[in-house]
Design an enzyme around this catalytic site. Sequence first.
Site, PDB file in Angstrom:
ATOM      1  N   ASN A 182       0.873  -1.172   0.000  1.00  0.00           N
ATOM      2  CA  ASN A 182       0.000   0.000   0.000  1.00  0.00           C
ATOM      3  C   ASN A 182       0.910   1.221   0.000  1.00  0.00           C
ATOM      4  O   ASN A 182       1.511   1.548   1.007  1.00  0.00           O
ATOM      5  CB  ASN A 182      -0.888  -0.033   1.259  1.00  0.00           C
ATOM      6  N   TRP A 183       1.028   1.835  -1.169  1.00  0.00           N
ATOM      7  CA  TRP A 183       1.956   2.963  -1.302  1.00  0.00           C
ATOM      8  C   TRP A 183       1.464   4.206  -0.567  1.00  0.00           C
ATOM      9  O   TRP A 183       2.218   5.138  -0.357  1.00  0.00           O
ATOM     10  CB  TRP A 183       2.173   3.295  -2.781  1.00  0.00           C
ATOM     11  N   LYS A 184       0.170   4.251  -0.251  1.00  0.00           N
ATOM     12  CA  LYS A 184      -0.433   5.438   0.384  1.00  0.00           C
ATOM     13  C   LYS A 184      -0.184   6.672  -0.500  1.00  0.00           C
ATOM     14  O   LYS A 184      -0.144   6.545  -1.716  1.00  0.00           O
ATOM     15  CB  LYS A 184       0.087   5.607   1.810  1.00  0.00           C
ATOM     16  N   HIS A 192      -9.318   1.214   5.062  1.00  0.00           N
ATOM     17  CA  HIS A 192      -8.053   1.479   5.757  1.00  0.00           C
ATOM     18  C   HIS A 192      -8.294   2.455   6.912  1.00  0.00           C
ATOM     19  O   HIS A 192      -9.092   3.387   6.788  1.00  0.00           O
ATOM     20  CB  HIS A 192      -7.020   2.048   4.781  1.00  0.00           C
ATOM     21  N   GLU A 245      -6.661   4.852   7.937  1.00  0.00           N
ATOM     22  CA  GLU A 245      -6.423   6.271   7.602  1.00  0.00           C
ATOM     23  C   GLU A 245      -7.647   6.879   6.914  1.00  0.00           C
ATOM     24  O   GLU A 245      -7.944   8.058   7.098  1.00  0.00           O
ATOM     25  CB  GLU A 245      -5.156   6.376   6.732  1.00  0.00           C
ATOM     26  N   GLU A 299      -5.132  -4.812  10.640  1.00  0.00           N
ATOM     27  CA  GLU A 299      -4.108  -3.788  10.831  1.00  0.00           C
ATOM     28  C   GLU A 299      -4.368  -3.057  12.142  1.00  0.00           C
ATOM     29  O   GLU A 299      -5.166  -2.108  12.178  1.00  0.00           O
ATOM     30  CB  GLU A 299      -4.142  -2.782   9.676  1.00  0.00           C
ATOM     31  N   GLY A 351       2.861   2.292  10.811  1.00  0.00           N
ATOM     32  CA  GLY A 351       3.841   3.361  10.659  1.00  0.00           C
ATOM     33  C   GLY A 351       4.539   3.753  11.944  1.00  0.00           C
ATOM     34  O   GLY A 351       5.200   4.790  12.011  1.00  0.00           O
ATOM     35  N   SER A 392       3.681  -2.042  10.418  1.00  0.00           N
ATOM     36  CA  SER A 392       5.125  -2.148  10.623  1.00  0.00           C
ATOM     37  C   SER A 392       5.655  -3.544  10.306  1.00  0.00           C
ATOM     38  O   SER A 392       6.589  -4.021  10.956  1.00  0.00           O
ATOM     39  CB  SER A 392       5.517  -1.722  12.048  1.00  0.00           C
ATOM     40  N   GLY A 443       3.005  -1.165   4.216  1.00  0.00           N
ATOM     41  CA  GLY A 443       3.059   0.258   3.894  1.00  0.00           C
ATOM     42  C   GLY A 443       4.488   0.671   3.560  1.00  0.00           C
ATOM     43  O   GLY A 443       4.975   0.458   2.446  1.00  0.00           O
ATOM     44  N   GLY A 444       5.169   1.251   4.523  1.00  0.00           N
ATOM     45  CA  GLY A 444       6.505   1.823   4.315  1.00  0.00           C
ATOM     46  C   GLY A 444       7.469   0.924   3.549  1.00  0.00           C
ATOM     47  O   GLY A 444       8.134   1.370   2.603  1.00  0.00           O
TER      48      GLY A 444
HETATM   49  P1  13P Z   1       3.261   0.392   7.625  1.00  0.00           P
HETATM   50  O1  13P Z   1       3.750  -0.914   7.026  1.00  0.00           O
HETATM   51  O2  13P Z   1       3.978   1.585   7.108  1.00  0.00           O
HETATM   52  O3  13P Z   1       3.168   0.322   9.118  1.00  0.00           O
HETATM   53  O4  13P Z   1       1.749   0.561   7.092  1.00  0.00           O
HETATM   54  C1  13P Z   1       0.867  -0.487   7.194  1.00  0.00           C
HETATM   55  C2  13P Z   1      -0.358  -0.146   6.452  1.00  0.00           C
HETATM   56  O5  13P Z   1      -1.101   0.748   6.846  1.00  0.00           O
HETATM   57  C3  13P Z   1      -0.650  -0.888   5.216  1.00  0.00           C
HETATM   58  O6  13P Z   1      -1.932  -0.617   4.754  1.00  0.00           O
END
Ligand code: 13P
Length: 249
Positions: free
Chosen positions: A9-11, A94, A96, A166, A172, A212, A233-234
């Site tokens: 997930n590049w966000k 998600h 967010e 999640e 993050g 994470s 994510g990251g």
């Molecule tokens: P991180 O891997 O950056 O913690 O993000 C997880 C995430 O929200 C994937 O959708």
Amino acid sequence: MRTKMVAGNWKMNKNLQEGIALATELKNSVNTPACEVVIGTPFIHLASVAEVIKGSPIQLAAENCADKESGAYTGEVSAAMVRSTGATYCILGHSERRQYYHETPEILKEKVLLALKNDLKPIFCIGEVKEEREASIQNEVVKSQLEGSVFNLSAEDFAKITLAYEPVWAIGTGLTATPAQAQEMHAYIRSLIREHYGEQVADDTTILYGGSCNEKNAAELFANPDVDGGLIGGASLVAEKFTAIINAR
Ligand code: 13P
């Protein structure tokens, strides 16, 4: 046998050129993965990235879609538009989106229905915030998220859903759920699916862990019987890291 999966997930990261460069690197490094590989990109990247990954095993996801079918909704992107780019998955729910864009269970229910109607497979995210974990009500939270947005589906439609647990406190933050915490929650989620849809659907549902998850802890998390892969994510923004996570699955 349920599908094992590593999804990125590049966000809201990478401009178009950077996104194309990352997709190109991934196409070159992901050849015969042992699991389904999905990359979730911003809307504007989808059509270009679809071209880049053509002929590779990598599948494409949007990070969201509209809760309306079409029409006068300035700035929105419909599920049909997403599908027309070549994307086959859509990340929905998600934390967010729930937190910053006030997406309610009812809105998410509409999005899930529209995604399915347009031949997009939802990757539906659930998970508790820190205070809820501290109050030991994470099970109730996750149960109500499922009941509010996806347990209305027929078994046939539910079978098209991938779930992603999640825990919001792990996203993050570098604070990963322990493998035991992840396994406990995933087993609980699977038990809820069993109650609603029976043994076969529960056994066949892919449940990803996100928060994470990185190239160092992925193998340990994925070793759990109910953790079918990760939503990353990251670490999905760096080709070597994302490839290492895929290879850990
Ligand atoms: P991180 O891997 O950056 O913690 O993000 C997880 C995430 O929200 C994937 O959708």
